[in-house]
Scaffold this active site. Structure first.
Site, PDB file in Angstrom:
ATOM      1  N   HIS A 174     -29.759  27.240  -9.814  1.00  0.00           N
ATOM      2  CA  HIS A 174     -28.903  26.119  -9.354  1.00  0.00           C
ATOM      3  C   HIS A 174     -29.355  25.444  -7.978  1.00  0.00           C
ATOM      4  O   HIS A 174     -28.940  24.439  -7.794  1.00  0.00           O
ATOM      5  CB  HIS A 174     -27.504  26.529  -9.289  1.00  0.00           C
ATOM      6  CG  HIS A 174     -26.667  25.552  -9.966  1.00  0.00           C
ATOM      7  ND1 HIS A 174     -27.028  24.490  -9.955  1.00  0.00           N
ATOM      8  CD2 HIS A 174     -25.433  25.274 -10.573  1.00  0.00           C
ATOM      9  CE1 HIS A 174     -26.096  23.240 -10.320  1.00  0.00           C
ATOM     10  NE2 HIS A 174     -25.074  24.159 -10.821  1.00  0.00           N
ATOM     11  N   ALA A 175     -30.027  26.340  -7.239  1.00  0.00           N
ATOM     12  CA  ALA A 175     -30.422  25.748  -5.965  1.00  0.00           C
ATOM     13  C   ALA A 175     -31.618  24.709  -6.297  1.00  0.00           C
ATOM     14  O   ALA A 175     -31.739  23.803  -5.515  1.00  0.00           O
ATOM     15  CB  ALA A 175     -30.980  26.737  -5.012  1.00  0.00           C
TER      16      ALA A 175
END
Length: 558
Positions: A174-175
Site C-alpha cells: 500500500h506504500a
C-alpha cells in the site's frame, strides 16, 4: 511449478521445483530511468505501521479464461508478458532506499535487478480445485509480508481450478499505490483484446543509487518544505475550524450524545487481530444495483453501502451482537485531482453511518444517502486542506513506536473507535480486459485489516458485475460465510423493495426524494442520483427476483 500438498490445503504446504524455463534477471539499464522519488508521509506510514499481524499490502484475486494457444504454464506466459512492459510503471522496477539511521521517509530508486522468477510464482491447487481451496490458499498468501529488499509486488499464478480457469493473486504494498492507482496499473498491464498491444521498448539508462549526502539533503528539504506548508495552511484551517464550531454550537449535544456521535458502538469487529486471514469473494449484478439506485433516487455507492449494511445487520443478529446504535463504516475519500495518474496514495478515511439500527431497507438506504450527502458537503470546503504528507524527520521512529505500543497494549480491545468496519468502492472498467491473451472474468479486491478493524469489504465494478472481496481476522469473524449469504439476502431485499416502488409508478422523483429525506430524519432535499438508466425514456428493468447473483468465485452449496 509449485504444487500444494493435497493432504491439507489449509496449511498450504508448498513444494518447490525447478522452472522448465528461466526468465532473465532484468538489470536497471534495461528499463526507463525514473529519478529517486520520495515517499509521502501517507505512503511511508504504511511501512511504519506494518507488523507480522498487520501486513500493509493490498491485493486482488482475478479469474481468467486461459488462452486457446496456451502451451505449458500460464505463469511462464505472464513472465514473458511482463518482461516487455516493465518500463510502463515505476512500481514494477523500483525498490525502497531507506534514509540513513531511518531518520525520515525512504525514497524509491531503481532496483539493481528484478527477478521475474521470484516476482511471478506458479502454483497449482490439488484436486479437485474447489473455490474453498483457492480462497484458503489466497488467505494464507495474503497474510505474508512482501520482501522490502525487492520491488514491493508479487504475482501468484494459480492453476488447477476445477472449471479449467486460471487465477492470479496479486500483492502490491500500500506504500506504493492506492485503490484508484491500482486500477490504472492494471490497465497499463492489460489489453482490450486477446492479442497484446505493441509496446515500445523503454530507454536504456544507468542510474546510480543516491549517496548519504544526497539522502540527507532530501530529508532536510522535505522538513523545511513541510513546515512551510503547515504555516501556509494555518489561516485556511482556522477558518474551516471556526465555521465547524459555529455550526455545531447551534445544536450542541450533551457529553453522552457527543460521544455517541464521535465513536462507533462496540462490535465483534472491533478487536485485536492476529496474523491469520480469511477471505471470501462474491459477485452481484451491476445492472440490478444501478436500477435500484435509479428507483431510489440515490447513488450506486449508496446502494452498495445499503447492501453491506443489510448483510452486517443479519450477521450480527445471527451472533446476537447487533448494537442499538448504527454501525459506522470507514469510507475512503479520494483526494486525487482529475487527470492525476500518479501511483502514490491520495486518500483519507471518513465515518459514514450504515443505518444498521433500521429494519426497513427503505429507511436504511435513505439514512445512508443523507449521511453521505452530509459528508460530501462537510468535506467539500476543506478537502484540499486534508494532508497526505507530514514532516519526514523522525517519523519512522515516532510512528513506528506508537504502532508497536498500540499492538502490545491491546488497546483495540478496550478503546472506543470511530468506525466498525472498512467499506470501499473502487470503480473499474466497464469492458472486458485481457492479460497475456487470457480474458479476465472477475476482479476481487482484497485489502487490509488492522487492530480494531478486523473486517474489510471492498467492491470493484468490472464488465457488468460488482465483485466483492472480504478480508477478515478469523478470530473476530469466525463464520464469514454467514456474512456472504447476508449479501445475497440484503441485495434481494433491496431488489424486492425497488420493484415494489417501481410497480407503484406514479410517484415523482422530487416527491420520492422528499419522502426519503423525511424517512432519514433530514429536512434537506437530496440531489438527483448520478446513476441513470440506460434510456431516458424507459423505466429501469427490475423485478423482485432480479438478476441471479453471479457467484463467480463461490461454490454452489449441496
Amino acid at each position: 511449478m509449485l504444487e500444494l500438498d493435497p493432504e491439507s490445503v489449509l496449511h498450504c504446504h508448498i513444494r518447490r521445483e525447478r522452472w522448465s524455463l528461466r526468465w532473465p534477471v532484468f538489470h536497471r539499464e534495461d528499463r526507463t530511468h525514473v529519478p529517486a522519488r520520495r515517499l509521502s508521509g501517507l505512503d511511508a506510514g504504511f511501512l511504519y505501521v506494518e507488523s507480522p499481524e498487520t501486513p500493509m499490502h493490498v491485493g486482488s484475486l482475478t479469474l481468467y479464461d486461459p488462452p486457446h494457444d496456451l502451451a505449458g504454464s500460464f505463469a511462464d506466459r505472464v513472465r514473458a508478458h511482463l518482461a516487455n512492459r516493465m518500463h510502463l510503471s515505476p512500481l514494477l522496477h523500483q525498490a525502497l532506499a531507506p534514509m540513513p539511521l531511518d531518520l525520515g521517509h525512504p525514497v524509491w530508486i531503481d532496483a539493481p535487478e528484478v527477478d521475474l522468477d521470484w516476482h511471478v510464482v506458479g502454483l497449482r491447487l490439488p484436486r479437485p480445485g474447489r473455490t474453498a481451496q483457492l480462497e484458503a490458499l489466497v488467505a494464507k498468501l495474503h497474510a505474508e509480508r512482501l520482501d522490502r529488499a525487492r520491488p514491493l509486488w508479487r504475482f501468484h499464478v494459480i492453476e488447477g481450478l476445477a472449471d479449467g480457469r486460471v487465477a492470479m493473486y496479486a500483492q502490491v504494498h500500500h506504500a506504493a499505490l492506492d485503490g484508484n492507482a491500482g486500477v490504472k496499473l492494471a490497465e497499463a498491464l492489460m489489453d482490450l483484446g486477446p492479442v497484446p498491444r505493441a509496446v515500445p521498448p523503454g530507454e536504456r539508462r544507468h542510474p546510480k543509487k543516491p549517496g548519504t549526502r544526497r539522502l540527507l539533503g532530501e530529508l532536510l528539504d522535505n522538513a523545511i518544505g513541510q513546515y512551510a506548508n503547515i504555516v501556509r495552511h494555518v489561516p485556511a484551517l482556522a477558518r474551516a475550524a471556526a465555521g465547524a464550531v459555529v455550526e455545531a454550537g447551534s445544536h450542541l449535544p450533551d457529553v453522552v450524545t457527543l460521544r455517541q456521535r464521535l465513536m462507533a458502538p462496540r462490535t465483534p469487529f472491533n478487536a485485536q487481530i492476529g496474523a491469520d486471514r480469511v477471505i471470501r469473494t462474491h459477485s452481484l449484478s451491476l445492472d440490478d444495483a444501478r436500477a435500484i439506485a435509479t428507483v431510489a433516487g440515490v447513488t450506486l455507492n449508496d446502494v452498495l453501502l445499503a447492501t453491506v449494511s443489510g448483510a452486517l445487520r443479519l450477521y450480527l443478529v445471527h451472533r446476537h451482537a447487533l448494537p442499538r446504535r448504527s454501525l459506522v463504516a470507514a469510507v475512503p475519500l479520494s483526494l486525487r485531482e482529475a487527470g492525476d495518474a500518479g501511483l502514490s496514495n491520495q486518500v483519507t478515511m471518513l465515518p459514514a453511518t450504515l443505518a444498521t439500527n433500521a429494519r426497513s431497507p427503505a429507511r436504511r438506504i435513505a439514512a445512508i444517502h443523507a449521511g453521505m450527502n452530509q459528508i460530501k458537503s462537510a468535506t467539500g470546503a476543506f478537502r484540499g486542506l486534508i494532508p497526505t504528507d507530514f514532516p519526514s524527520l523522525g517519523a519512522p521512529w515516532l510512528v513506528g513506536g506508537l504502532s508497536k505500543l498500540l499492538s502490545r497494549s491491546r488497546l483495540a480491545d478496550r478503546l472506543p473507535l470511530p468506525a466498525n468496519v472498512v467499506v470501499s468502492n473502487v470503480p473499474g472498467p466497464a469492458v472486458p480486459l485481457w492479460l497475456a491473451g487470457a480474458r479476465m472474468r472477475a476482479y476481487y479486491p482484497l485489502s487490509i485489516v488492522i487492530h480494531g478493524l478486523a473486517l474489510n469489504i471492498t467492491v470493484h465494478s468490472y464488465d457488468g458485475h460488482l465483485d466483492f472481496g472480504m478480508v477478515a481476522c478469523p478470530h473476530a469473524v469466525p463464520d464469514i460465510d454467514v456474512l456472504v449469504d447476508g449479501l445475497d439476502a440484503s441485495f434481494a431485499e433491496l431488489r424486492t423493495w425497488a420493484a415494489g416502488r417501481l410497480a407503484g409508478g406514479s410517484e415523482s422523483a422530487p416527491k420520492r426524494r422528499r419522502r426519503m429525506a423525511a424517512a432519514s430524519g433530514s429536512v434537506k432535499s437530496t440531489p438527483r442520483s448520478s446513476s441513470k438508466p440506460k434510456s431516458a425514456t424507459s423505466k429501469p428493468r427490475i423485478t423482485a427476483a432480479g438478476t441471479k447473483a453471479s457467484r463467480r468465485c463461490r461454490e454452489a452449496k449441496p
